[in-house]
Design a protein around this motif. Sequence first.
Motif, PDB file in Angstrom:
ATOM      1  N   PHE A 109      10.119   4.220  -8.784  1.00  0.00           N
ATOM      2  CA  PHE A 109       9.156   3.064  -8.757  1.00  0.00           C
ATOM      3  C   PHE A 109       9.284   2.100  -7.686  1.00  0.00           C
ATOM      4  O   PHE A 109       8.173   1.801  -7.170  1.00  0.00           O
ATOM      5  N   ASP A 110      10.429   1.711  -7.345  1.00  0.00           N
ATOM      6  CA  ASP A 110      10.788   0.682  -6.234  1.00  0.00           C
ATOM      7  C   ASP A 110      10.121   1.357  -5.029  1.00  0.00           C
ATOM      8  O   ASP A 110       9.611   0.583  -4.192  1.00  0.00           O
ATOM      9  N   ILE A 111      10.326   2.639  -4.643  1.00  0.00           N
ATOM     10  CA  ILE A 111      10.038   3.242  -3.307  1.00  0.00           C
ATOM     11  C   ILE A 111       8.481   3.203  -3.373  1.00  0.00           C
ATOM     12  O   ILE A 111       7.862   2.808  -2.400  1.00  0.00           O
ATOM     13  N   LEU A 112       7.979   3.670  -4.583  1.00  0.00           N
ATOM     14  CA  LEU A 112       6.347   3.721  -4.457  1.00  0.00           C
ATOM     15  C   LEU A 112       5.852   2.234  -4.307  1.00  0.00           C
ATOM     16  O   LEU A 112       4.706   2.206  -3.593  1.00  0.00           O
ATOM     17  N   TYR A 113       6.328   1.314  -4.784  1.00  0.00           N
ATOM     18  CA  TYR A 113       6.057  -0.050  -4.536  1.00  0.00           C
ATOM     19  C   TYR A 113       6.050  -0.618  -3.398  1.00  0.00           C
ATOM     20  O   TYR A 113       4.982  -1.120  -2.878  1.00  0.00           O
ATOM     21  N   ASP A 114       7.215  -0.221  -2.681  1.00  0.00           N
ATOM     22  CA  ASP A 114       7.398  -0.601  -1.299  1.00  0.00           C
ATOM     23  C   ASP A 114       6.380   0.091  -0.090  1.00  0.00           C
ATOM     24  O   ASP A 114       5.584  -0.276   0.634  1.00  0.00           O
ATOM     25  N   LEU A 115       5.996   1.338  -0.788  1.00  0.00           N
ATOM     26  CA  LEU A 115       5.121   2.331  -0.009  1.00  0.00           C
ATOM     27  C   LEU A 115       3.726   1.977   0.006  1.00  0.00           C
ATOM     28  O   LEU A 115       3.044   1.837   0.954  1.00  0.00           O
ATOM     29  N   GLY A 116       3.463   1.178  -1.427  1.00  0.00           N
ATOM     30  CA  GLY A 116       2.047   0.665  -1.359  1.00  0.00           C
ATOM     31  C   GLY A 116       2.078  -0.348  -0.467  1.00  0.00           C
ATOM     32  O   GLY A 116       0.672  -0.496   0.012  1.00  0.00           O
ATOM     33  N   PHE A 117       2.848  -1.254  -0.244  1.00  0.00           N
ATOM     34  CA  PHE A 117       2.743  -2.570   0.778  1.00  0.00           C
ATOM     35  C   PHE A 117       2.512  -1.931   2.146  1.00  0.00           C
ATOM     36  O   PHE A 117       1.872  -2.619   2.923  1.00  0.00           O
ATOM     37  N   GLU A 118       3.439  -0.977   2.457  1.00  0.00           N
ATOM     38  CA  GLU A 118       3.174  -0.300   3.769  1.00  0.00           C
ATOM     39  C   GLU A 118       1.962   0.265   4.047  1.00  0.00           C
ATOM     40  O   GLU A 118       1.360   0.067   5.264  1.00  0.00           O
ATOM     41  N   TYR A 119       1.295   0.909   3.335  1.00  0.00           N
ATOM     42  CA  TYR A 119      -0.140   1.366   3.237  1.00  0.00           C
ATOM     43  C   TYR A 119      -1.262   0.133   3.387  1.00  0.00           C
ATOM     44  O   TYR A 119      -2.253  -0.170   3.912  1.00  0.00           O
ATOM     45  N   PHE A 120      -0.922  -0.874   2.677  1.00  0.00           N
ATOM     46  CA  PHE A 120      -1.623  -2.186   2.625  1.00  0.00           C
ATOM     47  C   PHE A 120      -1.743  -2.785   4.151  1.00  0.00           C
ATOM     48  O   PHE A 120      -2.721  -3.231   4.616  1.00  0.00           O
ATOM     49  N   GLU A 121      -0.449  -2.783   4.564  1.00  0.00           N
ATOM     50  CA  GLU A 121      -0.219  -3.523   5.992  1.00  0.00           C
ATOM     51  C   GLU A 121      -1.138  -2.693   7.095  1.00  0.00           C
ATOM     52  O   GLU A 121      -1.411  -3.577   7.883  1.00  0.00           O
ATOM     53  N   ILE A 122      -1.325  -1.578   7.056  1.00  0.00           N
ATOM     54  CA  ILE A 122      -2.174  -0.824   7.894  1.00  0.00           C
ATOM     55  C   ILE A 122      -3.509  -0.639   7.431  1.00  0.00           C
ATOM     56  O   ILE A 122      -4.412  -0.025   8.192  1.00  0.00           O
ATOM     57  N   GLY A 123      -4.030  -1.382   6.424  1.00  0.00           N
ATOM     58  CA  GLY A 123      -5.229  -1.349   6.046  1.00  0.00           C
ATOM     59  C   GLY A 123      -5.828  -0.128   5.193  1.00  0.00           C
ATOM     60  O   GLY A 123      -7.051  -0.045   4.899  1.00  0.00           O
ATOM     61  N   ASP A 124      -4.886   0.641   4.894  1.00  0.00           N
ATOM     62  CA  ASP A 124      -5.263   1.741   3.792  1.00  0.00           C
ATOM     63  C   ASP A 124      -5.288   1.372   2.528  1.00  0.00           C
ATOM     64  O   ASP A 124      -4.273   1.850   1.800  1.00  0.00           O
ATOM     65  N   LEU A 125      -6.335   0.647   1.927  1.00  0.00           N
ATOM     66  CA  LEU A 125      -5.961   0.037   0.818  1.00  0.00           C
ATOM     67  C   LEU A 125      -6.333   1.063  -0.379  1.00  0.00           C
ATOM     68  O   LEU A 125      -5.536   1.052  -1.395  1.00  0.00           O
ATOM     69  N   LYS A 126      -7.092   2.191   0.078  1.00  0.00           N
ATOM     70  CA  LYS A 126      -7.127   3.261  -1.223  1.00  0.00           C
ATOM     71  C   LYS A 126      -5.943   3.849  -1.562  1.00  0.00           C
ATOM     72  O   LYS A 126      -5.547   4.230  -2.728  1.00  0.00           O
ATOM     73  N   THR A 127      -4.997   4.321  -0.430  1.00  0.00           N
ATOM     74  CA  THR A 127      -3.847   5.067  -0.577  1.00  0.00           C
ATOM     75  C   THR A 127      -3.002   3.857  -1.012  1.00  0.00           C
ATOM     76  O   THR A 127      -1.992   4.406  -2.044  1.00  0.00           O
ATOM     77  N   ALA A 128      -2.727   2.641  -0.772  1.00  0.00           N
ATOM     78  CA  ALA A 128      -2.088   1.548  -1.494  1.00  0.00           C
ATOM     79  C   ALA A 128      -2.421   1.533  -2.796  1.00  0.00           C
ATOM     80  O   ALA A 128      -1.301   1.582  -3.628  1.00  0.00           O
TER      81      ALA A 128
END
Length: 703
Positions: free
Chosen positions: A50-69
């Motif tokens: 869960f913790d890794i997926l949560y961090d990964l979501g924010f990484e995708y958000f930072e690059i603007g890939d909202l759907k993958t986030a």
Amino acid sequence: MYQFFPNLPKSLVISVGLIALCSIKIYAQANKSIDSLEVIVNQRTGLAKFDILYDLGFEYFEIGDLKTALQQFRQAKAIAMIHGDSIRIVKSIRVEFQMLRRLERSHEGIDALLYVLPVAQRNGFKDEQKYILNLLAIHYTLLANYDKALEYHFQNLVLRDQDAEHGAISESLNNIGVVYFKLRNYPKALEYYLLALEHDNKLENSNFKDQLLINTALCYNQLKNFDQARELIAQGLNYCAPNCNDYSLLHGEFGLGVSYYGQKLFQESLSHFKKSFVIALKSKNIRFQAENSIYLAHIYVNMENFDSAFSALVMTETIATKHKYNELLIETFKEYSNLYSKQKNYENASTYQKKYINLKDSIYSGELIDRIAKIQTNFQERANIQTIADKEVVIERQRSLNIAIAVIAVLAGLLIFVLYRSIKVKRDVNSALSDAKAIIEDQNRQLMSSNYNLDKELKEKNRDLQKANDSLQRVNEELDNFIYKTSHDIRGPLASLKGMCNVALMDVKDELALNYLKKLDITAEKLNTILTRLLIVNQINNSAMASDPIDFDLIISDVLMLEQKKGLPQRLIIRKSIDEKILFHSDREFVRIIMENLIDNAIKFYNDSDRMQPFVNIAVKDHDQYLGIHVVDNGIGVSEVHPDKIFQMFSRASERSETGGIGLYITKTAAEKLGGTVHLKTTPEGYTEFYVKLPYAPVRALA
């Protein structure tokens, strides 16, 4: 889309291109972090995943890939739901809604957000509660559901007032101002904007001042104070320059457009709305694309450029309908009616006039006004109660101060009297002081001598104590080494003895000699078991603690498999019960030692009477504050041994004991090493129960 935007400024197009190139560079850098997390996530399970997926979501958000986030956050939510982890459920649903909101799909997540709000309230997740209330209020503001928006904003403001966070309070006051702005109550909106600025000015560094100044400017626009509005917009853009974000830029250009539009300076207004629209397109801000296009429609209608006006209205209606921006839809219907009226198409003008009236009446109903008044009254009543309470505190402080002043006055009078008396006796005292001085000096010399001797004795005692401690530590180390070396030294001859016994058992034919050899082999095996247990004691005392996830079902199964190899009584029934969803971290080897000794002890002392059905019940239970391991049997019991002594080394509960009374001592030592305790009791049915209490290890909090 661009047919109502002729002659876009080239500088804006170039700016968009440069920003796109910078975004590509940032995207490449962010991908390194994403690749690293993608590798790790496949190696993790449970809440760690869960913790890794949560961090990964924010990484995708930072690059603007909202759907993958959004996908990452939804996977994290599924794991949190499976494990029933309340804080992770709340956080994952909250960030999922934030992604949906940025994707203009808030309606997909609103039910889940409403579901986790009471969860956050029940569990005291105050920060998450504030986030959720703010998201709900903004969502209902965009839907023009203003009574709900105000209700959630006021609840959030109460929580933020309690924490006295000026930045957060400023944000809530600004958001309340936005709702009143949408309700066209501009004086009330301005009141909240100015309150928000007061709190924002108390911050050393504000990330919000530029937007707050522009919001206040929009309010001044509606109050026809256009010069003040443009001055505030300039202040806002100067505050964030040269690193203004897209929202501040498009917001500022929009405010300037509204200002010039209010003065009917349509060319100047048109230029600023076009700039704001381009930035909204670049940043994919759907709402401000619609906000700009409706104003462009107003301008084109006034300039009688009906084709461009119609295109702008179609865009606004499409966006407002899809995303339920009811306030914009009202403005669109009104402008459609105005457009068709100027074209003398009175049938269509009448149709849109009816749509305008119906939608406006459905939103700005009398019930809405009553609900808003009630919400505002309730909040004001709370504020008044707090003001009264504050005044009572001030009055109580003043009363206490008055009492203190009176007490000080009395004490001052007493002090003056004492000083007067002291002056009278001063002469007598001074005459005695000279005599006392000599005595004191003599006593001081004696005291210094005593202190020197005392310091000397104390240092000697400390040296003796340090020597005793060092000696005790050496003795303990020598004892551990002695047990370890002795066990290993004896194990060799013991193995030889067993080997000779086994050889002799194959060669000797005399029955009496065979009987002696078998007993000798059994005795050697018992001695080998005792040596093994002594080594386990040494291991427990000297091993470092680990923290592993404990699978009790697997440990119990392994222990029972070992007991089956040793040979289980034929009629013995063994039952196990493990509470579901136990998440326990501890040292796996120590837990196994505890389980193995308790289960072996229960099986060893089973009830061999033909009139009784022997059984052993093994249970692992969650007692909230601690974990309990319970082993109950109807064996021969331990009535002949005092319960406090049974856990001592070499204390034997029965003649059946083959380990010299070490097993329960090992259990007690391992439990205490884990911070727990072991106990013995007799159940109401007369059965024997050994139970161990183990504390839960602390779980890392999510950042």
